[in-house]
Design an enzyme around this catalytic site. Structure first.
Site, PDB file in Angstrom:
ATOM      1  N   HIS A  99       0.675  -1.198   0.106  1.00  0.00           N
ATOM      2  CA  HIS A  99      -0.083   0.023  -0.058  1.00  0.00           C
ATOM      3  C   HIS A  99       0.810   1.184   0.049  1.00  0.00           C
ATOM      4  O   HIS A  99       1.950   1.318   0.431  1.00  0.00           O
ATOM      5  CB  HIS A  99      -0.927   0.013   1.142  1.00  0.00           C
ATOM      6  CG  HIS A  99      -2.069   1.027   1.152  1.00  0.00           C
ATOM      7  ND1 HIS A  99      -1.821   2.337   1.483  1.00  0.00           N
ATOM      8  CD2 HIS A  99      -3.233   0.727   0.713  1.00  0.00           C
ATOM      9  CE1 HIS A  99      -2.808   2.897   1.225  1.00  0.00           C
ATOM     10  NE2 HIS A  99      -3.731   2.174   1.122  1.00  0.00           N
ATOM     11  N   GLU A 169      -4.096   2.180  -7.063  1.00  0.00           N
ATOM     12  CA  GLU A 169      -4.560   3.189  -6.434  1.00  0.00           C
ATOM     13  C   GLU A 169      -3.381   4.442  -6.587  1.00  0.00           C
ATOM     14  O   GLU A 169      -2.338   4.583  -6.119  1.00  0.00           O
ATOM     15  CB  GLU A 169      -4.235   3.065  -4.813  1.00  0.00           C
ATOM     16  CG  GLU A 169      -5.445   2.037  -4.301  1.00  0.00           C
ATOM     17  CD  GLU A 169      -5.400   2.097  -2.828  1.00  0.00           C
ATOM     18  OE1 GLU A 169      -6.585   2.541  -2.159  1.00  0.00           O
ATOM     19  OE2 GLU A 169      -4.346   1.768  -2.251  1.00  0.00           O
TER      20      GLU A 169
END
EC number: 5.3.1.1
Length: 254
Positions: A99, A169
């Site tokens: 992430h 993302e």
């Protein structure tokens, strides 16, 4: 072959165990009403995994349970870390790896992320490899180079027959309120699938689900669902409210 769809809520550093139980007492019945085609999951903080596991069992819910990160070794002198065997005790189905907050705040490198991806896959927990470009990279026109590099390095340790999920993302859209257009998202996902075809094969690339994350809300979920290479969503802030998250799930299936 139709790819499996996933909608995962990333709670980040929010919700105590009690708050998680209260959340699921509302969300699990709502999920049953929505009856989505997608697989829906949440990634609570490590301290709330047990409470969530018990609540999911209590409601006989199809909700998947995920973790926000994990260490690549099964045990050792790694203060503050969590291992894959520990996650398996709570019936964890998937784990987020790479992430952007782990990359940029905690300086996780692609080589370490690759070890985690491989370790998770070997333990039977589906790795969700998160990738995405920064605003600086985007403005330089180097988005494709960064995505390609993150995919090639991050998947280097994945066993040949293992399952994996990709989450795109764009860093500049995470928690900023800025949302990538559906056209931009589709282009990025299509490019990622081309890279996956080069890494594995065209057939394998067509089987891998690619999720979009970045200021996803109930009012834009439907638009992303129309993109042919968007196979689901990784939802941040909008997943913290059970009713709002249920709306995201419902709208993605309209």
């Amino acid at each position: 072959m139709e790819r499996k769809r996933y909608i995962f809520g990333n709670w980040k550093m929010h919700k105590t165990a009690k708050e998680a139980k209260d959340y699921l007492s509302v969300f699990c019945p709502l999920l049953e009403e929505v009856a989505p085609v997608s697989c829906v999951g949440i990634t609570p903080a490590f301290t709330a995994l047990h409470a969530c596991c018990e609540s999911i069992k209590f409601f006989h819910s199809p909700l998947w349970l995920g973790a926000q990160n994990v260490h690549q070794d099964t045990s050792g002198a790694f203060t503050g870390e969590i291992s894959l065997p520990m996650l398996k005790e709570f019936d964890v189905n998937f784990v987020l790896l790479g992430h952007s907050e782990c990359r940029h705040i905690f300086h996780e490198e692609d080589t370490t992320i690759a070890l985690k991806v491989g370790a998770a896959a070997r333990e039977g927990i589906i790795p969700v490899l998160c990738i995405g470009e920064t605003l600086e990279v985007r403005e330089k026109g180097a988005t494709e180079a960064m995505l390609s590099n993150q995919l090639m390095l991050g998947l280097a340790q994945l066993p040949e027959t293992a399952s994996v999920i990709i989450a795109y993302e764009p860093v500049w859209a995470i928690g900023t309120g800025k949302v990538a257009s559906a056209v931009d998202v589709q282009e990025a996902h299509a490019f990622c699938r081309e890279v996956l075809a080069n890494i594995f094969s065209k057939e394998k690339a067509e089987e891998i689900s690619i999720l979009y994350g970045g200021s996803v809300k109930a009012d834009n979920a439907e638009g992303f669902a129309r993109c042919p290479d968007v196979d689901g969503l990784l939802v941040g802030g909008a997943s913290l409210d059970p009713k709002v998250f249920a709306d995201v799930v419902a709208n993605f299936h309209r």
